[in-house]
Design an enzyme around this catalytic site. Structure first.
Site, PDB file in Angstrom:
ATOM      1  N   GLY A 110       0.850  -1.191   0.000  1.00  0.00           N
ATOM      2  CA  GLY A 110       0.000   0.000   0.000  1.00  0.00           C
ATOM      3  C   GLY A 110       0.878   1.230   0.000  1.00  0.00           C
ATOM      4  O   GLY A 110       1.939   1.237  -0.601  1.00  0.00           O
ATOM      5  N   CYS A 111       0.443   2.283   0.706  1.00  0.00           N
ATOM      6  CA  CYS A 111       1.238   3.515   0.757  1.00  0.00           C
ATOM      7  C   CYS A 111       2.279   3.385   1.853  1.00  0.00           C
ATOM      8  O   CYS A 111       2.273   4.135   2.820  1.00  0.00           O
ATOM      9  CB  CYS A 111       0.348   4.716   1.015  1.00  0.00           C
ATOM     10  SG  CYS A 111      -0.955   4.874  -0.194  1.00  0.00           S
ATOM     11  N   VAL A 112       3.156   2.418   1.722  1.00  0.00           N
ATOM     12  CA  VAL A 112       4.186   2.195   2.756  1.00  0.00           C
ATOM     13  C   VAL A 112       5.541   2.020   2.106  1.00  0.00           C
ATOM     14  O   VAL A 112       5.626   1.696   0.941  1.00  0.00           O
ATOM     15  CB  VAL A 112       3.878   0.955   3.620  1.00  0.00           C
ATOM     16  CG1 VAL A 112       2.673   1.221   4.462  1.00  0.00           C
ATOM     17  CG2 VAL A 112       3.699  -0.286   2.781  1.00  0.00           C
TER      18      VAL A 112
ATOM     19  N   ILE B 491       1.568   8.211  -0.371  1.00  0.00           N
ATOM     20  CA  ILE B 491       2.521   7.483  -1.222  1.00  0.00           C
ATOM     21  C   ILE B 491       3.841   8.252  -1.200  1.00  0.00           C
ATOM     22  O   ILE B 491       4.914   7.680  -1.048  1.00  0.00           O
ATOM     23  CB  ILE B 491       1.992   7.317  -2.661  1.00  0.00           C
ATOM     24  CG1 ILE B 491       0.879   6.247  -2.704  1.00  0.00           C
ATOM     25  CG2 ILE B 491       3.125   6.896  -3.607  1.00  0.00           C
ATOM     26  CD1 ILE B 491       0.405   5.879  -4.102  1.00  0.00           C
TER      27      ILE B 491
END
Lengths: 112, 544
Positions: A110-112, B491
């Site tokens: 994900g956004c990691v 992000i």
């Protein structure tokens, strides 16, 4: 992808993370540590592995680094700086990559 | 995983291979140059666990490194039919296929082209990968003149080339800013990925978050009890740092506002500090809001998959707003969420008539721009609070930071959010320095790994794509001692960290709201606020 250990085969993803988390055992952890160039899992390594597994069992995700460092501070009676230093000494490529992999946790996406 | 080159080795490689910099060009015509798969330039295929859970077509174990991609026997027909359907359905797609005059204005605007020198990373040629098939199958000139008219038939090599280059585009839309016809390469990439998905070609870094979000409401697969526990942990830290106790509401029916942010901010460093920032800000102004353990994701990796999946994942935010009976939605620092909300939501799941036109309960400001989507960006909201003197701020608390701002592609180019973040930063920090003007605002350079490409196995591609942004950053680091790169996207908070660690190791990354919270003078805070949210001492405070 995968590996064989003591006559049993284990499935992994492309980066060597276990696919089936129930496959994990202490021997598997030692094997995975070896692939990460950590030849010997000492008592402190295990403390972290055990914390990660306990947390995962309760929450179904790896802990934030913050939470991991706080746990080390508490368990090993260290300052924040020393706890963080120790974590990276034990797992030089980073807790998220190395410690979680050896503890048999999946890789977060994900956004990691 | 491939071994990553060191920064100086990567620079040398870029300088020596055919590229814009060297002026060297490949010897062969592009159609005669097959896609080359090498470690570091392709992402892992989706696992069946994810594709099965979503009911995706042709779910199977496969690898792009294999010769046989295990496509269905009639793959060609499936893609052709999919192509035709989309040309009929989306007038824009048809226009984008027809309209390019190949002027080349876009060619050197793509960060991947600048970092790789690969001509197929020129936006014009990336689109040509699809247009060549369009001409072959749907235009008379293409049917008659074939290669002379830039047409070629669909083959397995073409499909492999699509996979490589449409997953080497971050849908950032910088090229689109420079196109005299307004060709949207991002939408071309979106449709190409849709076509690939029809035959089961997709990557795990996108499908796993999509499957997680479908199941739990967020990309990371964080379950409700975990979400709640993590937020509580962050509140404990806020208490330790500031002395202020916060008890945020979860799933509270009848709250005025539903707050939604990317799940990366409740898991990953440094996003968690941004999350702490939101919690402190809302406490400071006494906002009547709620978090949701179901709509626990602002991001939407469906945007990188297909229209149908994007619609489904977007729907959950609005369903939850309706279920909780809130008036409107406040959205956090997310990038592509705002593209989905601003450009697609209204005709996809909207209009959200069950919500009210957003009005700030603190200042009374009506957010006219969010009249239809009913969703306000945290930067608009915060800028408005500051403008009306509703925040008690001490910007000197950020004096240890020399800040620059990276415009995240989607808020900048898909919603025009350019001045609000700058206004907020300048209100909470004393030291702000812009990067060069052709690298910011509408012309911002991508982090190099958006649109679901923030996976580690393509670090080579990512660091090449990151080079233009990193060069601009290095410039302000050298000129103004910049040590903090601020952004408004989760992000970014992950990908810019990889960028800075590789290209500018002394620069850190933060969300803007983290810096807002650092500067907030909270009611009931410790007499001496001696450290920031990262527990680093403020300037002038001696460390023990």
């Amino acid at each position: 992808m995968g590996f064989e250990l003591n006559g049993k085969s284990y499935e992994t993803d492309e980066d060597g993370y276990l696919i089936d988390l129930t496959d994990w055992s202490e021997d598997v952890a030692a094997y995975l540590a070896d692939t990460e160039e950590i030849p010997e899992l000492g008592e402190k390594h295990w403390q972290i592995i055990n914390f990660l597994r306990g947390y995962y069992e309760e929450y179904q995700i790896a802990p934030m680094i913050k939470i991991l460092i706080k746990a080390i501070m508490k368990d090993m009676d260290l300052s924040k700086r020393d706890a963080s230093k120790m974590l990276y000494e034990l797992y030089p490529a980073g807790p998220a990559k190395q410690a979680c992999k050896i503890a048999g946790l999946p890789k977060p996406t994900g956004c990691v | 995983m491939s071994k990553m080159l060191q920064p100086d080795e990567l620079i040398k490689d870029i300088q020596e291979t055919p590229s814009l910099m060297t002026g060297k060009a490949p010897a062969k015509d592009w159609m005669d140059t097959p896609a080359e798969f090498k470690p570091g330039n392709w992402a892992y295929s989706a696992k069946t666990k994810a594709t099965d859970a979503l009911g995706m077509p042709n779910s199977r174990d496969w690898s792009p490194a294999d010769e046989d991609w295990k496509l269905p026997e009639d793959w060609k027909e499936i893609i052709s039919n999919g192509f035709r359907e989309r040309l009929d359905k989306f007038r824009s797609f048809k226009v984008f296929m027809d309209i390019c005059v190949r002027c080349g204005a876009c060619a050197d605007k793509c960060h991947f082209f600048l970092g790789s020198g690969d001509p197929k990373n020129m936006p014009v040629l990336r689109a040509e990968l699809l247009r060549s098939i369009y001409r072959n199958d749907y235009t008379i000139a293409g049917k008659l003149l074939k290669k002379f008219a830039g047409a070629r038939p669909l083959t397995m090599d073409v499909v492999k080339e699509w996979f490589l280059y449409f997953f080497q585009c971050t849908e950032c839309r910088r090229c689109y800013v420079f196109c005299p016809y307004g060709n949207e390469t991002a939408e071309i990439t979106m449709l190409a990925r849709e076509l690939l998905n029809l035959v089961g070609i997709n990557i795990n870094w996108i499908m796993d978050p999509v499957a997680n979000c479908n199941r739990t409401g967020n990309h990371l697969g964080i379950e409700p009890h975990t979400f709640k526990r993590v937020i509580e942990t962050l509140c404990e830290d806020i208490k330790d740092i500031t002395g202020v106790t916060i008890n945020p509401p979860f799933n509270k029916k009848g709250a005025e506002i539903l707050f939604i942010t990317p799940s990366g901010d409740v898991f990953a460093d440094p996003g968690v500090y941004t999350m702490m920032g939101y919690l402190m800000l809302f406490e400071h102004i006494g906002l009547d809001y709620t978090l949701s353990t179901y709509a626990s994701e602002g991001g939407n990796f469906g945007l990188f998959t297909s229209n149908e999946i994007m619609k489904k994942l977007n729907g959950k935010m609005y369903h939850e707003a309706e279920r909780l009976g809130v008036k409107w939605i406040l959205g956090g620092e997310c990038g592509h969420m705002w593209r989905v909300v601003n450009q697609y939501m209204d005709t996809m799941n909207g209009p959200a008539d069950f919500l009210e036109e957003p009005v700030s309960p603190i200042t009374g400001t009506k957010f006219e721009n969010a009249k239809s989507t009913k969703m306000v960006h945290i930067m608009e909201f915060t800028a408005d609070l500051i403008k009306h003197n509703k925040l008690k701020l001490d910007p000197s608390r950020n004096d240890h930071l020399n800040v620059t701002f990276h415009d995240s592609c989607n808020p900048a180019r898909a919603m025009g959010l350019l001045d609000e973040p700058r206004y907020v930063i300048n209100s909470v920090c004393n030291n702000f320095h812009e990067m060069p003007e052709n690298t910011i605002r509408e012309q911002t350079y991508c982090c190099g790994a958006g649109s679901g490409l923030n996976t580690e196995e393509i670090m080579d591609v990512r660091m090449r794509g990151a080079l233009p942004r990193a060069s601009a950053l290095k410039y302000v680091e050298e000129k103004h001692d910049v040590n903090m790169l601020a952004c408004v996207c989760a992000i970014d908070r992950a990908t810019l960290l990889a960028l800075t660690q590789y290209w500018t190791p002394d620069v850190e990354v933060a969300g803007v709201t983290e810096m807002v919270a650092n500067a907030l003078v909270m009611e009931g805070e410790n007499e001496v606020r001696d450290m920031d949210l990262r527990e680093e001492p403020y300037l002038g405070v001696e460390e023990d």
